[in-house]
Each structure stands twice: as C-alpha cells, then as structure tokens.
Design a protein around this motif. Sequence first.
Motif, PDB file in Angstrom:
ATOM      1  N   GLU A 138      -4.212   8.773 -20.245  1.00 39.96           N
ATOM      2  CA  GLU A 138      -2.741   9.581 -20.537  1.00 39.96           C
ATOM      3  C   GLU A 138      -3.030  11.275 -19.248  1.00 39.96           C
ATOM      4  O   GLU A 138      -1.935  11.642 -20.117  1.00 39.96           O
ATOM      5  CB  GLU A 138      -3.399   9.821 -21.949  1.00 39.96           C
ATOM      6  N   GLU A 139      -3.751  10.873 -18.685  1.00 39.61           N
ATOM      7  CA  GLU A 139      -3.804  12.104 -17.758  1.00 39.61           C
ATOM      8  C   GLU A 139      -2.777  11.939 -16.660  1.00 39.61           C
ATOM      9  O   GLU A 139      -3.544  10.536 -15.857  1.00 39.61           O
ATOM     10  CB  GLU A 139      -4.839  12.945 -17.538  1.00 39.61           C
ATOM     11  N   ASN A 140      -2.113  13.237 -15.739  1.00 35.01           N
ATOM     12  CA  ASN A 140      -2.402  12.684 -14.017  1.00 35.01           C
ATOM     13  C   ASN A 140      -2.968  13.580 -13.660  1.00 35.01           C
ATOM     14  O   ASN A 140      -3.699  14.991 -13.923  1.00 35.01           O
ATOM     15  CB  ASN A 140      -0.725  13.848 -14.642  1.00 35.01           C
ATOM     16  N   ILE A 141      -3.416  12.559 -12.727  1.00 33.64           N
ATOM     17  CA  ILE A 141      -4.309  12.947 -11.881  1.00 33.64           C
ATOM     18  C   ILE A 141      -4.133  13.631 -10.410  1.00 33.64           C
ATOM     19  O   ILE A 141      -2.699  13.034  -9.944  1.00 33.64           O
ATOM     20  CB  ILE A 141      -5.167  11.815 -10.876  1.00 33.64           C
ATOM     21  N   ILE A 142      -4.265  13.972  -9.740  1.00 33.55           N
ATOM     22  CA  ILE A 142      -4.199  14.252  -8.832  1.00 33.55           C
ATOM     23  C   ILE A 142      -5.566  14.393  -7.426  1.00 33.55           C
ATOM     24  O   ILE A 142      -6.272  14.423  -8.169  1.00 33.55           O
ATOM     25  CB  ILE A 142      -3.572  16.530  -8.270  1.00 33.55           C
ATOM     26  N   VAL A 143      -5.335  13.745  -6.457  1.00 28.14           N
ATOM     27  CA  VAL A 143      -6.540  13.137  -5.504  1.00 28.14           C
ATOM     28  C   VAL A 143      -6.602  14.015  -4.314  1.00 28.14           C
ATOM     29  O   VAL A 143      -5.107  14.098  -3.383  1.00 28.14           O
ATOM     30  CB  VAL A 143      -5.931  11.859  -5.156  1.00 28.14           C
ATOM     31  N   TRP A 144      -7.320  14.535  -3.698  1.00 24.85           N
ATOM     32  CA  TRP A 144      -7.817  15.060  -2.548  1.00 24.85           C
ATOM     33  C   TRP A 144      -8.847  14.401  -1.696  1.00 24.85           C
ATOM     34  O   TRP A 144      -9.807  14.160  -2.243  1.00 24.85           O
ATOM     35  CB  TRP A 144      -8.508  16.322  -2.883  1.00 24.85           C
ATOM     36  N   GLY A 145      -7.892  14.268  -0.563  1.00 27.27           N
ATOM     37  CA  GLY A 145      -8.836  13.376   0.388  1.00 27.27           C
ATOM     38  C   GLY A 145      -8.069  13.350   1.568  1.00 27.27           C
ATOM     39  O   GLY A 145      -7.585  14.009   1.870  1.00 27.27           O
ATOM     40  N   HIS A 146      -9.279  12.385   2.379  1.00 30.71           N
ATOM     41  CA  HIS A 146      -8.294  12.242   4.528  1.00 30.71           C
ATOM     42  C   HIS A 146      -7.121  11.874   3.740  1.00 30.71           C
ATOM     43  O   HIS A 146      -7.153   9.923   3.418  1.00 30.71           O
ATOM     44  CB  HIS A 146      -9.903  11.576   4.778  1.00 30.71           C
ATOM     45  N   ASN A 147      -6.512  12.029   4.868  1.00 26.23           N
ATOM     46  CA  ASN A 147      -5.726  10.523   5.546  1.00 26.23           C
ATOM     47  C   ASN A 147      -6.008   9.339   5.526  1.00 26.23           C
ATOM     48  O   ASN A 147      -5.267   8.222   4.678  1.00 26.23           O
ATOM     49  CB  ASN A 147      -4.513  11.350   6.837  1.00 26.23           C
ATOM     50  N   GLY A 148      -6.876   8.788   6.024  1.00 27.37           N
ATOM     51  CA  GLY A 148      -7.487   7.833   6.508  1.00 27.37           C
ATOM     52  C   GLY A 148      -7.873   7.224   4.958  1.00 27.37           C
ATOM     53  O   GLY A 148      -7.845   6.395   4.978  1.00 27.37           O
ATOM     54  N   HIS A 149      -7.829   7.502   4.474  1.00 30.07           N
ATOM     55  CA  HIS A 149      -8.608   6.840   2.898  1.00 30.07           C
ATOM     56  C   HIS A 149      -7.061   6.969   1.979  1.00 30.07           C
ATOM     57  O   HIS A 149      -6.958   6.343   0.805  1.00 30.07           O
ATOM     58  CB  HIS A 149      -9.740   8.054   2.045  1.00 30.07           C
ATOM     59  N   ILE A 150      -6.508   7.730   1.846  1.00 30.01           N
ATOM     60  CA  ILE A 150      -5.102   7.939   0.901  1.00 30.01           C
ATOM     61  C   ILE A 150      -3.945   6.862   1.547  1.00 30.01           C
ATOM     62  O   ILE A 150      -3.418   7.381   0.673  1.00 30.01           O
ATOM     63  CB  ILE A 150      -4.743   9.332   0.719  1.00 30.01           C
ATOM     64  N   SER A 151      -3.949   6.297   3.132  1.00 33.10           N
ATOM     65  CA  SER A 151      -2.743   5.733   3.782  1.00 33.10           C
ATOM     66  C   SER A 151      -3.124   4.569   2.686  1.00 33.10           C
ATOM     67  O   SER A 151      -3.434   3.727   2.439  1.00 33.10           O
ATOM     68  CB  SER A 151      -2.763   5.924   4.978  1.00 33.10           C
ATOM     69  N   LYS A 152      -1.241   4.168   2.550  1.00 36.18           N
ATOM     70  CA  LYS A 152      -1.037   2.730   1.698  1.00 36.18           C
ATOM     71  C   LYS A 152      -1.045   1.362   3.019  1.00 36.18           C
ATOM     72  O   LYS A 152      -0.675   0.831   1.351  1.00 36.18           O
ATOM     73  CB  LYS A 152       0.683   3.292   1.377  1.00 36.18           C
ATOM     74  N   ALA A 153      -1.526   2.155   4.175  1.00 38.10           N
ATOM     75  CA  ALA A 153      -1.755   0.529   4.527  1.00 38.10           C
ATOM     76  C   ALA A 153      -2.114   1.097   6.111  1.00 38.10           C
ATOM     77  O   ALA A 153      -1.548   0.467   6.726  1.00 38.10           O
ATOM     78  CB  ALA A 153      -0.159   0.278   5.075  1.00 38.10           C
ATOM     79  N   GLN A 154      -3.425   1.323   5.728  1.00 42.56           N
ATOM     80  CA  GLN A 154      -4.179   1.637   7.144  1.00 42.56           C
ATOM     81  C   GLN A 154      -4.236   0.436   8.017  1.00 42.56           C
ATOM     82  O   GLN A 154      -4.312   0.250   9.385  1.00 42.56           O
ATOM     83  CB  GLN A 154      -5.508   2.266   6.257  1.00 42.56           C
ATOM     84  N   SER A 155      -4.307  -0.527   7.043  1.00 48.88           N
ATOM     85  CA  SER A 155      -4.896  -1.710   8.027  1.00 48.88           C
ATOM     86  C   SER A 155      -3.802  -1.893   8.276  1.00 48.88           C
ATOM     87  O   SER A 155      -3.929  -2.649   9.848  1.00 48.88           O
ATOM     88  CB  SER A 155      -5.237  -2.943   7.244  1.00 48.88           C
ATOM     89  N   LEU A 156      -2.606  -1.878   8.824  1.00 44.52           N
ATOM     90  CA  LEU A 156      -1.918  -1.971   9.599  1.00 44.52           C
ATOM     91  C   LEU A 156      -1.907  -0.850  11.267  1.00 44.52           C
ATOM     92  O   LEU A 156      -1.793  -1.845  12.637  1.00 44.52           O
ATOM     93  CB  LEU A 156      -0.156  -1.423   9.376  1.00 44.52           C
ATOM     94  N   ILE A 157      -2.632  -0.034  11.161  1.00 46.46           N
ATOM     95  CA  ILE A 157      -3.273  -0.282  12.800  1.00 46.46           C
ATOM     96  C   ILE A 157      -4.372  -0.872  13.562  1.00 46.46           C
ATOM     97  O   ILE A 157      -5.284  -0.932  12.599  1.00 46.46           O
ATOM     98  CB  ILE A 157      -3.819   2.063  12.184  1.00 46.46           C
ATOM     99  N   SER A 158      -4.416  -0.902  14.424  1.00 47.38           N
ATOM    100  CA  SER A 158      -4.787  -1.692  15.237  1.00 47.38           C
ATOM    101  C   SER A 158      -6.484  -1.537  15.059  1.00 47.38           C
ATOM    102  O   SER A 158      -6.637  -0.755  15.280  1.00 47.38           O
ATOM    103  CB  SER A 158      -4.753  -2.668  16.301  1.00 47.38           C
ATOM    104  N   THR A 159      -6.951  -2.130  14.510  1.00 45.25           N
ATOM    105  CA  THR A 159      -8.851  -2.340  14.018  1.00 45.25           C
ATOM    106  C   THR A 159      -9.287  -1.565  12.737  1.00 45.25           C
ATOM    107  O   THR A 159     -10.766  -1.147  12.769  1.00 45.25           O
ATOM    108  CB  THR A 159      -9.569  -1.781  15.320  1.00 45.25           C
ATOM    109  N   MET A 160      -8.675  -1.164  12.517  1.00 48.02           N
ATOM    110  CA  MET A 160      -8.285  -0.254  11.065  1.00 48.02           C
ATOM    111  C   MET A 160      -8.728  -1.337  10.120  1.00 48.02           C
ATOM    112  O   MET A 160      -7.760  -1.461   9.317  1.00 48.02           O
ATOM    113  CB  MET A 160      -7.131   1.426  11.268  1.00 48.02           C
ATOM    114  N   PRO A 161      -9.962  -0.683   9.297  1.00 47.82           N
ATOM    115  CA  PRO A 161      -9.643  -1.284   7.735  1.00 47.82           C
ATOM    116  C   PRO A 161      -9.007  -0.510   6.895  1.00 47.82           C
ATOM    117  O   PRO A 161      -8.862   0.082   6.152  1.00 47.82           O
ATOM    118  CB  PRO A 161     -11.020  -0.813   7.448  1.00 47.82           C
ATOM    119  N   LYS A 162      -8.619  -1.993   5.573  1.00 46.74           N
ATOM    120  CA  LYS A 162      -8.030  -1.696   5.012  1.00 46.74           C
ATOM    121  C   LYS A 162      -8.456   0.098   4.260  1.00 46.74           C
ATOM    122  O   LYS A 162     -10.012  -0.168   4.021  1.00 46.74           O
ATOM    123  CB  LYS A 162      -8.232  -2.583   3.782  1.00 46.74           C
ATOM    124  N   SER A 163      -7.687   0.787   3.529  1.00 44.01           N
ATOM    125  CA  SER A 163      -7.510   2.006   2.670  1.00 44.01           C
ATOM    126  C   SER A 163      -7.992   2.248   1.397  1.00 44.01           C
ATOM    127  O   SER A 163      -7.625   1.511   0.822  1.00 44.01           O
ATOM    128  CB  SER A 163      -7.167   3.171   3.660  1.00 44.01           C
TER     129      SER A 163
END
Length: 473
Positions: free
Chosen positions: A331-356
């Motif tokens: 029931e709570e709203n959450i703020i996530v603090w992390g690196h761009n590379g972890h919060i990205s919605k589509a990191q695997s679109l970048i060549s050789t990068m794993p899913k985030s």
Amino acid sequence: MLSTSMTSAVIPIRTVYGEASTGTSSQPMNGTVVHEQQVRTARSYQAALSDWKRWAADHAYALHTIQPEAWSSNGGSIAHDKFSDLDMLIPLLADKRIVYLGENSHGVAEFNLVKTRLIQYMHQTLGFNIVAFESGLGDAALAQGQIKMTATQETMMRSIFGVWWTKETKPLFEYMKETHKSESPLRLTGFDIQVQSPLFQNANWIPSNGLKDRALQAEQEVHKWRMSKDLSGFRKAKRELIKVYEELLQVVTKNENALKMDYPDEPHIVKLMKRALEDRIRVIQEFNELCIQSNILTEQEDYSASQSMMEWRDRAMASNLAWLATEIYPEENIIVWGHNGHISKAQSLISTMPKSMGELMSKELQQESYVMGLFMGEGQAAENTREPVQLDPIIPGSMEDILSAAGQPYTFMDLRYRENERGNSWIFERMIASYQVMMPMSLELRRHFDGVLLIKQVKMPTYLPHKVTKQIG
C-alpha cells in the motif's frame, strides 16, 4: 570514450524536412496541365539541432535549487512554497507507485543533494514513504530497525554502500530520522544482494555464541570467495557455508520476538531477515560462482562472464524490489535510488549490455512507475574508489548539449508524455548521451527513461571517513 572530434561520425543524422519552397512549373504534358507542385528541401543537421535546442528551451523545466530544504524539528514538515519549482512533477507522478531516481555516476555531489530534495518533495507532497537504496536488503533493514536510537551517520554507514557516505547524502538521513517523530515517517529499505557488512554483529537474537561466531565467519568467507579465482575450492566450501545460513533461518523462526526487540523500528524485520538469509544462500549457490568465473575470464580479457554476473545481480535486485513492493509495502509508494544502468527500462537495447533491473520488473509495476535518469554536464566526478574523474566537454549535438540550451543549471525534461512533433525528434530517435560517466552511448532516450534531469556543472562529493567493502557498481 567518444571525443568531440568524433561527433560528426557518431551522431545519427536523420533526414528532416524544413519549410517548403515552391516551384511554378505548369508545362502541359499530353494536353494535361501540371499544377504547381510543392518542392520540399531537406534542412541541414545544424538547422535540425537549432530546432531541437529551441524546442528544449521552450519545454524544459528549471529547478530553482538542488539544496535540500530546511525542515521543522518536530516531525520534519516543510512549507509547500519551498517546492514550487517541483510542482510540474505532480501530473507526472500522482498516479505512480514507484519513482526511480537514477545517476550516471555514484560520485557526484549534486546528485546526492538533488535526490534528497526530490525525496523530501515526494514525501511531503505525494505521499511517498519508502526510500529503497541500491544497497543490501538486510543491511537497510537492520539500520531502519534502530533508526530512532542510532546516530544519523551510523545509520547511513550501516545501511548503504560507501559510495554514498558523503556530506551531501547525510541530510537525507537526518531528515528521515526527524520524520519518525511524525505520523508519516520516511522509511528506509534496500534491494541489493551483495555482502555489504556482517548482518550478525551484536545479534542478541542469536542465542548461541558458537553459531554467532560461525555466522560472522561465513559472512567474511562469502565475500572472500566472490573475489577469488579458485572455482574448485569454492565448490568444496559452499555446502558448509549454506548450512550456516540454513541454521540461521531456523533461529529466526524460533526467536522472532528477540529479533523484534533488537530492531523495534522495523515492523517487518522478521520477513526481511529471512529474505536476507535466503539471498545469502542464493549468492553462495549461484552468484559467487559467476563472480569467480568472471574473475578468471576477465584476466584473459574475456568479459562474457561479467555480463552474466551483472544480469544475475539485476535479476536478483528486481526480484527483491518487486517483493518489497507487493509483499512488504503493498500500500506504500516507493522511491528507488540507484544507477541509471539499473533503473533503465531497456538497457539490453545497448549492444553487449545485459538486461537491467528496470526492464526485468513486471509489466504491471513498470506501468505504475516513473523512471528519471540523472545526467551531468561538465566538471569533476569520482570513481567508486573515490578517485577524481575530470569530465570531458559536452559533446555537440548530444542530449546534454540540447538540454543545456535551456540556459539553466538544473534542467528537467519529461519524455514519457510527449508527442513526436517538430523540434523534439531527438527524444524518439537515437541520440548520444553519457549513460555512464565518461561513456557516451547512442540511446533511444525515451525507451530508457521517462524523464531526464541534467545538472550542468558538477563536482565530486565530500566523503566521510570509511572502510568500504568492495562492491559492484
């Protein structure tokens, strides 16, 4: 790394049509008159860039300040007019359960400051009561469990990775502690699986001193093996390590009341400790072996195992964050603090990068989320080792260059709720941006982030004294 001299080679140029110029041909053809035809001519890249900058300057929002706001000493309340420059976030975030605050480097003072102010705003105005750090789930649970009785700096150093043990992050923890005097405290959690610091120091809930000693030794062993290249040795040792954590899980069940007494400010401490112990077992069973394989292959300049290791970690963090959102704080709203590379919605679109982590979250939670990437312009940042990094000049034609045209030190742009129109095609096509510090990449920005915040001039943080266990960023 891309230099400014390479810009023309790496920035994609898409044919863009400018204002029409008209011809007046009406020569007869087979008795038929050809009517006037409109002839369109393609504009130059520089003309397109000028259009993008004009549009950005007209549609971007400026933050008045990035400094955390002063709060009352009786519950942490802040007058709303202090946040008037952030009210443009209300229509973007009002229906969201999870807001991700990214960063393209862990070593930027201004990121720590502006995130603290954004968290204050979301807590005061939008009802976000949980801050989830890219740090150990168990570590954050223990720190939250004693937040009222522990000094602020100690809470910070017990809960989050050493890359954020800074003068600029400390106000967040001071504010968080103050809000525990109110009816709506801002509470702390974590979602990472890495061994950060021993979970069993001063653990009165463990009745056996022998088991407590074995547990502390196991924590050291789990971390040591992660840094090793002895795969066969680890495989021989892992069964005994797992047995220690299985025993601890049984002790948690038998001594729930003692655990609650040790950590009275975390009502979910039993579930969180069980999850942390289960995470340790998963690390021993799977993650450490991937780390050892990566250590071996990286020495041979083969980084394939590193990709597997990084994606395993992001999958584990996504699993933990989803569990927190659905099982612990439904029931709570959450703020996530992390690196761009972890919060990205589509990191695997970048060549050789794993899913985030961000793209591994369930579709339902993704729909309820807003992902804000933080970027920097020029100045100095720091590596995770705290070594300074002098930033290259902004690349002409990059996302940072376009947003800089707003002429403001702190510039926010929503990407999610924009329609493609003349002047903003840069949001929808591939664009150079420093996804990670000193690593410009070609990104479809809107696929990765819902919004971006650019800090034009940055400096490295003021670090507090520390002894840091090496972490993966």
